[in-house]
Design an enzyme around this catalytic site. Sequence first.
Site, PDB file in Angstrom:
ATOM      1  N   LYS A 135     -16.882 -17.161   4.523  1.00  0.00           N
ATOM      2  CA  LYS A 135     -18.330 -17.125   4.813  1.00  0.00           C
ATOM      3  C   LYS A 135     -19.217 -16.605   3.692  1.00  0.00           C
ATOM      4  CE  LYS A 135     -17.966 -17.048   9.740  1.00  0.00           C
ATOM      5  NZ  LYS A 135     -17.282 -16.115  10.644  1.00  0.00           N
ATOM      6  N   GLY A 166      -7.325  -8.266  -0.122  1.00  0.00           N
ATOM      7  CA  GLY A 166      -7.449  -9.177   1.017  1.00  0.00           C
ATOM      8  C   GLY A 166      -6.650 -10.464   0.847  1.00  0.00           C
ATOM      9  N   ARG A 188       0.818  -1.219   0.000  1.00  0.00           N
ATOM     10  CA  ARG A 188       0.000   0.000   0.000  1.00  0.00           C
ATOM     11  C   ARG A 188       0.853   1.271   0.000  1.00  0.00           C
ATOM     12  NH1 ARG A 188      -5.019  -1.445   4.065  1.00  0.00           N
ATOM     13  NH2 ARG A 188      -6.411  -2.199   2.436  1.00  0.00           N
ATOM     14  N   GLY A 202     -12.116  -4.448   1.821  1.00  0.00           N
ATOM     15  CA  GLY A 202     -13.510  -4.056   2.015  1.00  0.00           C
ATOM     16  C   GLY A 202     -14.000  -3.119   0.915  1.00  0.00           C
TER      17      GLY A 202
HETATM   18  N1  LIG Z   1     -12.868 -24.900   3.440  1.00  0.00           N
HETATM   19  C1  LIG Z   1     -12.524 -24.004   4.355  1.00  0.00           C
HETATM   20  N2  LIG Z   1     -12.796 -24.215   5.650  1.00  0.00           N
HETATM   21  C2  LIG Z   1     -12.433 -23.305   6.581  1.00  0.00           C
HETATM   22  N3  LIG Z   1     -11.814 -22.147   6.302  1.00  0.00           N
HETATM   23  C3  LIG Z   1     -11.526 -21.895   5.028  1.00  0.00           C
HETATM   24  C4  LIG Z   1     -11.867 -22.805   4.000  1.00  0.00           C
HETATM   25  N4  LIG Z   1     -11.458 -22.280   2.831  1.00  0.00           N
HETATM   26  C5  LIG Z   1     -10.875 -21.112   3.124  1.00  0.00           C
HETATM   27  N5  LIG Z   1     -10.902 -20.865   4.433  1.00  0.00           N
HETATM   28  C6  LIG Z   1     -10.316 -19.719   5.146  1.00  0.00           C
HETATM   29  O1  LIG Z   1     -10.966 -18.541   4.778  1.00  0.00           O
HETATM   30  C7  LIG Z   1     -10.097 -17.470   5.077  1.00  0.00           C
HETATM   31  C8  LIG Z   1     -10.342 -16.363   4.104  1.00  0.00           C
HETATM   32  O2  LIG Z   1     -11.661 -15.969   4.171  1.00  0.00           O
HETATM   33  P1  LIG Z   1     -12.068 -14.447   4.211  1.00  0.00           P
HETATM   34  O3  LIG Z   1     -13.511 -14.427   3.880  1.00  0.00           O
HETATM   35  O4  LIG Z   1     -11.591 -13.829   5.460  1.00  0.00           O
HETATM   36  O5  LIG Z   1     -11.130 -13.896   3.046  1.00  0.00           O
HETATM   37  P2  LIG Z   1     -11.353 -12.956   1.860  1.00  0.00           P
HETATM   38  O6  LIG Z   1     -12.603 -13.323   1.211  1.00  0.00           O
HETATM   39  O7  LIG Z   1     -10.135 -12.923   1.008  1.00  0.00           O
HETATM   40  O8  LIG Z   1     -11.602 -11.599   2.571  1.00  0.00           O
HETATM   41  P3  LIG Z   1     -10.634 -10.459   3.107  1.00  0.00           P
HETATM   42  O9  LIG Z   1     -10.615  -9.473   1.993  1.00  0.00           O
HETATM   43  O10 LIG Z   1     -11.352  -9.967   4.322  1.00  0.00           O
HETATM   44  O11 LIG Z   1      -9.300 -11.044   3.419  1.00  0.00           O
HETATM   45  C9  LIG Z   1      -8.694 -17.995   4.958  1.00  0.00           C
HETATM   46  O12 LIG Z   1      -8.011 -17.714   6.141  1.00  0.00           O
HETATM   47  C10 LIG Z   1      -8.876 -19.482   4.745  1.00  0.00           C
HETATM   48  O13 LIG Z   1      -8.027 -20.249   5.549  1.00  0.00           O
HETATM   49  O1  LIG Z   2      -7.467  -2.356   5.567  1.00  0.00           O
HETATM   50  C1  LIG Z   2      -8.504  -1.871   5.102  1.00  0.00           C
HETATM   51  O2  LIG Z   2      -9.384  -2.554   4.524  1.00  0.00           O
HETATM   52  C2  LIG Z   2      -8.663  -0.383   5.129  1.00  0.00           C
HETATM   53  O3  LIG Z   2      -7.482   0.244   5.493  1.00  0.00           O
HETATM   54  C3  LIG Z   2      -9.815   0.021   6.030  1.00  0.00           C
HETATM   55  O4  LIG Z   2      -9.557  -0.339   7.355  1.00  0.00           O
HETATM   56  P1  LIG Z   2     -10.744  -0.520   8.382  1.00  0.00           P
HETATM   57  O5  LIG Z   2     -11.478  -1.785   7.984  1.00  0.00           O
HETATM   58  O6  LIG Z   2     -10.123  -0.600   9.746  1.00  0.00           O
HETATM   59  O7  LIG Z   2     -11.665   0.672   8.243  1.00  0.00           O
END
Ligand SMILES: Nc1ncnc2c1ncn2[C@@H]1O[C@H](COP(=O)(O)OP(=O)(O)OP(=O)(O)O)[C@@H](O)[C@H]1O
Ligand SMILES: O=C(O)[C@H](O)COP(=O)(O)O
Length: 394
Positions: A198, A351, A37, A374
């Site tokens: 989720k 993420g 970032r 987010g």
């Molecule tokens: N089958 C599964 N069972 C349990 N956990 C899982 C499974 N598949 C993936 N995960 C877990 O889900 C997590 C990621 O989910 P999360 O929704 O937080 O990520 P994201 O969609 O990339 O969002 P963010 O942008 O918040 O990181 C990982 O840490 C991973 O280990």
């Molecule tokens: O890491 C993020 O997604 C942004 O910096 C926003 O942070 P926040 O979820 O604490 O508002």
Amino acid sequence: MFLKKTMNDVEVKGKRVFVRVDFNVPMENGEITDDTRIRAAIPTIQQLVNSGAKVILASHLGRPKGEVKEELRLTAVGHHLSKLIGQPVIKLDESIGEEVETTVGNIKEGDIVLLENVRFHKGEEKNDEELSKSFAKLADIYVNDAFGAAHRAHASTEGIAKYIPAVSGLLMEKELNVLGKALSNPERPFTAIIGGAKVKDKIGVIENLLDKVDHLIIGGGLSFTFTKAQGYSIGKSLLEEDKIELAQGFIEKAKEKGVQLHMPIDTVVANEFSKDAETKVVSIEDIPEDWMGLDIGPKTAERYAEIIKQSKLIIWNGPMGVFEMDKFANGTKTVAQAMAETEGYTIIGGGDSAAAVEKFEVADQMNHISTGGGASLELMEGKQLPGIIALNDK
Ligand SMILES: Nc1ncnc2c1ncn2[C@@H]1O[C@H](COP(=O)(O)OP(=O)(O)OP(=O)(O)O)[C@@H](O)[C@H]1O
Ligand SMILES: O=C(O)[C@H](O)COP(=O)(O)O
């Protein structure tokens, strides 16, 4: 087309420019563990410096909830930025007040000041009017380059824009152009890959994308609620009981809209949630009662890779399995590699998917890795982001 004014639309020479950046970087023991970032904000900062602006940077770090937390000071970020940009960065211990006003009143063209973590003030997250005015008082122009925080209506991301001319930075503009164009005028076939833990976090995204994509690929923990919705047993895999009907609804909606919805046909199951667990690959209809699915299976991964390679545009958000553990990393790795090999335009929605392409060393082969987690999710949900709405129209 980006309809807000950008920093290229205003004269910045000799002006004090308040630049909101998202320097909310991961830290361990006072060290920055991923500086993506910070690097992403350099083009904006450099252009302002080169144009003779007096640059005042502001960011949040973590969630100090309106209190001063020593470990959430931006001091290490300031040092790192100074190294990256090759010039001194004047780091202050406050973000408003007389001392700050005196310092920014005395800086010269091309100087860079970094204010302290704006979330040390309670008013930041409350979008407090007084705090917004105190920020605005420091500068002649406001540049918002904090795409990662654009979904927050806070004093330094939204409130301040009411009081001084407000434009976007180069990173903000780029993120919106890439994601905005993908969502409004996509090249086809257009494929979205949705994974992660989720269903609840991805409802809005799936709903919105069902109106736009040709292929919707489902993986990760959330896929088991879909598997259950198809009528299969899922053992001890992640389940959101109250989202089964919703998943059934998505399956129906995809059919109606002619979207090809792809769900796992096999899975890697484990006897416990552990890196040392016993594992085996089973068909989706054969998940044993006491086992849990922690990754998509190899047949599913191959199928998903094929679709990715045949697509012209691919957006990926959320891992296919527990990729942090080697035994459950294959699905996410196969998808990451297919993203690297496809001729289609690849977008990583921030993420964990961004962490995954880094881990599998294909990050530099992606067309765009969003700096917002987010924020990019909310864009994919079709929402308007307050930090962007607040900027001046062209
Ligand atoms: N089958 C599964 N069972 C349990 N956990 C899982 C499974 N598949 C993936 N995960 C877990 O889900 C997590 C990621 O989910 P999360 O929704 O937080 O990520 P994201 O969609 O990339 O969002 P963010 O942008 O918040 O990181 C990982 O840490 C991973 O280990
Ligand atoms: O890491 C993020 O997604 C942004 O910096 C926003 O942070 P926040 O979820 O604490 O508002």
